[in-house]
Design an enzyme around this catalytic site. Sequence first.
Site, PDB file in Angstrom:
ATOM      1  N   LYS A  71      -1.373  17.154  12.742  1.00  0.00           N
ATOM      2  CA  LYS A  71      -1.543  18.613  13.115  1.00  0.00           C
ATOM      3  C   LYS A  71      -1.942  19.285  11.900  1.00  0.00           C
ATOM      4  O   LYS A  71      -1.456  19.309  10.788  1.00  0.00           O
ATOM      5  CB  LYS A  71       0.097  18.918  13.662  1.00  0.00           C
ATOM      6  CG  LYS A  71      -0.017  20.342  14.400  1.00  0.00           C
ATOM      7  CD  LYS A  71      -0.425  20.464  15.567  1.00  0.00           C
ATOM      8  CE  LYS A  71      -0.516  21.724  16.471  1.00  0.00           C
ATOM      9  NZ  LYS A  71      -2.115  22.431  16.205  1.00  0.00           N
ATOM     10  N   LYS A 107      -6.119  18.061   8.643  1.00  0.00           N
ATOM     11  CA  LYS A 107      -6.655  19.620   8.517  1.00  0.00           C
ATOM     12  C   LYS A 107      -8.164  19.358   8.552  1.00  0.00           C
ATOM     13  O   LYS A 107      -8.784  18.311   8.393  1.00  0.00           O
ATOM     14  CB  LYS A 107      -6.320  19.871   7.143  1.00  0.00           C
ATOM     15  CG  LYS A 107      -6.500  21.537   6.735  1.00  0.00           C
ATOM     16  CD  LYS A 107      -5.505  22.112   7.341  1.00  0.00           C
ATOM     17  CE  LYS A 107      -5.207  23.729   6.953  1.00  0.00           C
ATOM     18  NZ  LYS A 107      -3.983  24.089   7.305  1.00  0.00           N
ATOM     19  N   THR A 191       3.305  32.824  12.216  1.00  0.00           N
ATOM     20  CA  THR A 191       3.141  32.324  10.663  1.00  0.00           C
ATOM     21  C   THR A 191       3.627  33.576   9.858  1.00  0.00           C
ATOM     22  O   THR A 191       4.513  33.460   9.253  1.00  0.00           O
ATOM     23  CB  THR A 191       1.641  32.032  10.160  1.00  0.00           C
ATOM     24  OG1 THR A 191       1.234  31.334  11.235  1.00  0.00           O
ATOM     25  CG2 THR A 191       1.831  31.418   8.951  1.00  0.00           C
ATOM     26  N   ASN A 222      -4.872  37.346   9.316  1.00  0.00           N
ATOM     27  CA  ASN A 222      -3.506  37.291  10.229  1.00  0.00           C
ATOM     28  C   ASN A 222      -2.269  37.061   9.752  1.00  0.00           C
ATOM     29  O   ASN A 222      -1.326  37.756   9.973  1.00  0.00           O
ATOM     30  CB  ASN A 222      -3.835  36.160  11.285  1.00  0.00           C
ATOM     31  CG  ASN A 222      -2.998  35.938  12.288  1.00  0.00           C
ATOM     32  OD1 ASN A 222      -2.556  36.820  13.128  1.00  0.00           O
ATOM     33  ND2 ASN A 222      -2.320  34.827  12.366  1.00  0.00           N
ATOM     34  N   SER A 362       2.934  26.403  17.327  1.00  0.00           N
ATOM     35  CA  SER A 362       2.010  25.622  17.861  1.00  0.00           C
ATOM     36  C   SER A 362       2.756  24.498  18.640  1.00  0.00           C
ATOM     37  O   SER A 362       2.204  24.020  19.673  1.00  0.00           O
ATOM     38  CB  SER A 362       1.021  24.957  16.775  1.00  0.00           C
ATOM     39  OG  SER A 362       0.007  25.752  16.293  1.00  0.00           O
TER      40      SER A 362
HETATM   41  N1  GLU Z   1      -2.910  26.615  10.121  1.00  0.00           N
HETATM   42  C1  GLU Z   1      -1.792  26.679  10.081  1.00  0.00           C
HETATM   43  C2  GLU Z   1      -0.942  26.184   9.040  1.00  0.00           C
HETATM   44  O1  GLU Z   1      -1.858  26.103   7.713  1.00  0.00           O
HETATM   45  C3  GLU Z   1      -1.263  26.294  11.444  1.00  0.00           C
HETATM   46  C4  GLU Z   1      -1.484  24.959  11.793  1.00  0.00           C
HETATM   47  C5  GLU Z   1      -1.185  24.398  13.272  1.00  0.00           C
HETATM   48  O2  GLU Z   1      -0.658  25.340  13.967  1.00  0.00           O
HETATM   49  O3  GLU Z   1      -1.359  23.298  13.411  1.00  0.00           O
HETATM   50  O4  GLU Z   1      -0.030  25.958   8.801  1.00  0.00           O
END
Ligand code: GLU
Length: 428
Positions: A71, A107, A191, A222, A362
């Site tokens: 994820k 990622k 977040t 954001n 998420s």
């Molecule tokens: N991009 C966000 C992070 O760095 C969320 C990742 C997600 O929701 O999978 O945590």
Amino acid sequence: MSNTVYNPFESAQQQFDKVAALLELDSGTRELLRQPMQEIHFTIPVKMDDGSTKVFKAFRIRHNDARGPAKGGIRFHPHETADTVRALSMWMTWKCAVVDIPLGGGKGGVICDPQTLSLGEQERLCRGYVRQIFTQLGPNQDVPAPDVMTNAQHMLWMLDEYETITNGRYPAMITGKPVGMGGSLGRREATGYGVVYVLKNLLREMSIPIESTTASLQGFGNVGEYAARMYTKLGGKIIAVSCWNQADAKSYTFRKMDGCDIGQLASIKDSFGGIDKAKALELGYEVLPGEEWIKQEVDILIPAALENQITPAVFPDVSKKVKILCEAANGPTTPDCDPLIRERGITVLPDFLTNAGGVTCSYFEQVQGSMNYFWDIDEVFEKLEFCMTKAFKAVYKLAVEKNLYMRDAAYTIAINRVAEAVKLRGWA
Ligand code: GLU
């Protein structure tokens, strides 16, 4: 000024190695967890509006999926590198583990500047990303989400491409989708709000009323915006906000000593988090050089932009008044700065705990999508605060009991969980 060049992947490995040694992890598990399990490096040809074809370099990296499908977000950034994505994928593994959600770490990134691309070009880039690697994505394999300079619309284009190719409907293939199109209420705020839920708990432990505190913020995307909104809603005062200005290709700090009006600043920002300088001046903000944010006499520093911002070179500029470093960004502090922070007695709220609200929501999005029943917003925030508080309390307790630096305490919990999963599966 030092001209040390920091590599986020080396930083992530140093942080891991330190705690792996403390935990006396066996060499096989160490070897497995200190690097990603799978990497895809690829190119995306995109037809540009002027008829030419531009080829973008892209990555999707899976660090570890022992605890569940990988994820993590996909970033669009002109300075993206494989090592940055490697580090971020590793931090996602620890992030999901520290909040104890059944997901692994991954990622993605594309080397591009979306601010210079039309919407059509962005759509073709998103669809191209999925077209190249769709066999490696999916609800049970690897689930992307928004990150730096990507948003709900980008996610929906990616989902649509995936569903078109695979001839089905797989809402859990990606998260951060628009509300009404499989997205969860509260995902946009999650977040930033999560950051403040953690901060609120720490302030409670330190017996400091949040209304008596001031903060300086770096980054107004954001995460920064919603952290600032929640922090000021609870009574805290943001003195300064620093952000990138695309037109001038440099950053500025916007300061108001009696407290920034976050709603007002949000109303004069562009979709990538840049604040309009002229309008801010009209509204009575001082406009200072970008690096001023770190020098403010505040109780709390909130880096909410990119990695490698708090280094030994800039640390002497941090005011003696600062008590808390609240890491909303991924990897904002370099490992060589940690001893200085600890020596000064500043409490660090480590990134992969503090900003885990996004991935936690998420996960809620996947849960709601699979039931095809969506919660109201209060229920989302209540569950989010519960998860963040529980994770913070466990980390804080361990840090106090074992006299550990908070980052090491968070790593201890996360690495233990992942190492256990790896062991149970028979991987090491
Ligand atoms: N991009 C966000 C992070 O760095 C969320 C990742 C997600 O929701 O999978 O945590």
